[in-house]
Design an enzyme around this catalytic site. Structure first.
Site, short mmCIF file in Angstrom:
data_model
loop_
_atom_site.label_atom_id
_atom_site.label_comp_id
_atom_site.label_asym_id
_atom_site.label_seq_id
_atom_site.Cartn_x
_atom_site.Cartn_y
_atom_site.Cartn_z
N CYS A 148 -3.28 1.44 8.11
CA CYS A 148 -2.34 0.98 7.10
C CYS A 148 -2.17 -0.53 7.19
O CYS A 148 -2.02 -1.09 8.26
CB CYS A 148 -1.00 1.67 7.33
SG CYS A 148 0.21 1.13 6.18
N CYS A 185 5.45 -7.57 7.76
CA CYS A 185 6.37 -7.05 8.77
C CYS A 185 6.53 -8.10 9.85
O CYS A 185 5.62 -8.86 10.13
CB CYS A 185 5.79 -5.77 9.38
SG CYS A 185 6.87 -4.95 10.57
N CYS A 242 3.23 8.41 1.26
CA CYS A 242 3.65 7.46 2.29
C CYS A 242 3.84 6.11 1.61
O CYS A 242 2.93 5.61 0.96
CB CYS A 242 2.56 7.38 3.36
SG CYS A 242 2.83 6.08 4.57
N CYS A 282 -1.09 -2.97 15.06
CA CYS A 282 -0.80 -2.71 13.64
C CYS A 282 -1.30 -3.83 12.74
O CYS A 282 -1.05 -5.01 13.01
CB CYS A 282 0.71 -2.53 13.48
SG CYS A 282 1.17 -2.19 11.77
N GLU A 325 0.82 -1.22 0.00
CA GLU A 325 0.00 0.00 0.00
C GLU A 325 0.85 1.25 0.00
O GLU A 325 1.93 1.29 0.59
CB GLU A 325 -0.83 0.05 1.29
CG GLU A 325 -1.98 -0.89 1.30
CD GLU A 325 -2.63 -0.94 2.68
OE1 GLU A 325 -2.76 0.11 3.35
OE2 GLU A 325 -3.01 -2.05 3.08
N CYS A 373 3.93 -5.43 16.28
CA CYS A 373 3.24 -4.43 17.10
C CYS A 373 1.75 -4.79 17.20
O CYS A 373 1.11 -5.10 16.20
CB CYS A 373 3.41 -3.03 16.52
SG CYS A 373 5.12 -2.49 16.49
N1 SAH Z 1 7.65 0.03 11.14
C1 SAH Z 1 7.73 1.45 11.20
C2 SAH Z 1 6.88 2.19 10.20
C3 SAH Z 1 5.50 1.72 9.87
S1 SAH Z 1 4.09 2.23 10.75
C4 SAH Z 1 7.45 1.92 12.60
O1 SAH Z 1 7.15 1.11 13.46
O2 SAH Z 1 7.58 3.11 12.87
C5 SAH Z 1 4.04 3.97 10.87
C6 SAH Z 1 3.48 4.44 12.20
O3 SAH Z 1 2.09 4.09 12.34
C7 SAH Z 1 4.19 3.82 13.38
O4 SAH Z 1 4.37 4.79 14.38
C8 SAH Z 1 3.21 2.77 13.84
O5 SAH Z 1 3.44 2.41 15.17
C9 SAH Z 1 1.89 3.47 13.60
N2 SAH Z 1 0.73 2.61 13.52
C10 SAH Z 1 0.63 1.35 13.05
N3 SAH Z 1 -0.64 0.90 13.17
C11 SAH Z 1 -1.35 1.87 13.71
C12 SAH Z 1 -2.72 2.01 14.08
N4 SAH Z 1 -3.58 1.01 13.92
N5 SAH Z 1 -3.11 3.18 14.61
C13 SAH Z 1 -2.23 4.19 14.79
N6 SAH Z 1 -0.93 4.13 14.46
C14 SAH Z 1 -0.49 2.98 13.94
#
Ligand code: SAH
Length: 346
Positions: free
Chosen positions: A338, A117, A110, A124, A97, A121
């Site tokens: 995302c 991944c 973006c 996510c 995406e 997390c």
């Molecule tokens: N792997 C990288 C970049 C990808 S995500 C990282 O961890 O930074 C980009 C940002 O969106 C990160 O801060 C991640 O923690 C956040 N993110 C992911 N899923 C999310 C969600 N459901 N709601 C809010 N932020 C989210």
């Protein structure tokens, strides 16, 4: 005889290396500059379009290095603010995406850095099926190029915040950044690039030592090691204090102010004590905090705080003289978190 898989695709090769590859074919360096311009300025999608090259060179290139082209398989357009979300198919059939966003200061894209991944997390969507593979430089560049082509708009900022952990695909990321900013290509200022990481400490140090003036965004999400670990498994290897030290090192080496991202989750990390903890943690640092009300993901129980709670959190932080913004919900009508578009496609 079985054809050997080429080690690299044509549009992942930086100009300096392309000169060497073409020298092996008996070509002068200016040829490489021409080819690079076709790929990264004119952005052709086939070698046939490189009309000032001989047929034999085109054929030789074609046989040796494949060209990677991304095709949008789905595009969603917001009715609210012009945000566009793309699902791109990669040559091997995987999908990633990307998002196009219009801001007052310019257009931003973006991009994804990996297919899936492995960081895990909890909030996510991108991590749910695990990691498939890292993206090649060409596959990151193509997301930017094809979106410029599709929208007909100039892109002034690139943020690596889509699917994947960019520092888990370090070498390809660095090649991508260098190629994106090459004056013979898109020539985007390195200051206009942001890389977001969950905090892979040794890689943050390595990146700092490259002294590239990009913006580092660190996914913090909690004011204590214990709470952070509950959300982010990577925190077991990279503890909060070490992550913050690495960010300080990044600032010391590059002079670039670090952005801390903090997803606000109702009843988990949005209390006054959390804001105060965060304030004490970041007090005195030249930094920026981006509060992101968590995007609900179907499989996860996390909920956004009410707007007043988010505002109060911001106010608390500002008492520690910290620069804070609450991320404006772009494309709210299409804005699944995302990774969700890819997941629903699969
Ligand atoms: N792997 C990288 C970049 C990808 S995500 C990282 O961890 O930074 C980009 C940002 O969106 C990160 O801060 C991640 O923690 C956040 N993110 C992911 N899923 C999310 C969600 N459901 N709601 C809010 N932020 C989210």
């Amino acid at each position: 005889m079985k054809k050997k898989t080429p080690p690299i695709d044509l549009n992942s090769i930086p100009l300096s290396e392309l000169k060497q590859y073409l020298a092996d074919f008996g070509e002068k360096p200016y040829r490489a500059t021409q080819v690079y311009g076709w790929l990264h300025q004119k952005r052709v999608s086939s070698l046939e379009e490189m009309t000032n090259l001989s047929k034999s060179l085109r054929r030789r290139l074609e046989e040796t290095y494949p060209l990677t082209v991304l095709k949008p398989v789905e595009i969603q357009q917001s009715k609210l603010d012009g945000t566009r979300k793309y699902l791109f198919a990669l040559p091997d059939g995987n999908v990633v995406e990307s998002v196009f966003m219009k801001y007052q200061h310019g257009n931003s894209v973006c991009i994804s850095s990996q297919v899936g991944c492995r960081m895990g997390c909890k909030f996510c969507a991108s991590t749910i099926g695990g990691l498939v593979r890292g993206l090649r430089p060409s596959e990151m560049l193509e997301q930017v190029y094809r979106i410029e082509e599709d929208t007909g708009e100039k892109i002034s900022n690139v943020v690596v915040m889509g699917i994947g952990e960019p520092l888990d695909n370090y070498d390809n990321l660095l090649t991508f950044i260098r190629m994106l900013s090459d004056e013979n290509g898109m020539h985007l200022s390195q200051r206009s690039i942001t890389v977001s990481t969950c905090g892979i400490v040794p890689r943050i140090h390595q990146l700092a030592d490259e002294k590239i003036p990009l913006t580092l965004a660190l996914s913090l999400h909690a004011p204590t090691q214990e709470k952070r670990l509950a959300l982010m498994p990577a925190a077991s290897s990279y503890r909060l204090d070490r992550v913050l030290d690495a960010c300080d090192y990044y600032f010391a080496k590059t002079g670039r102010r670090v952005t801390y991202e903090y997803s606000l989750i109702r009843g988990f990390n949005d209390a006054k004590e959390d804001a105060q903890g965060l304030g004490k943690l970041l007090n005195g640092k030249n930094c920026h905090v981006n509060l992101i009300p968590v995007n609900p993901v179907e499989e996860r129980p996390y909920v956004q705080p009410k707007e007043a709670v988010a505002l109060e959190f911001k106010n608390q932080l500002e008492k520690y003289k910290i620069n804070v913004t609450i991320r404006r919900g772009m494309g709210r009508d299409i804005n699944g978190a995302c990774g969700q578009l890819r997941k629903s496609y699969i």
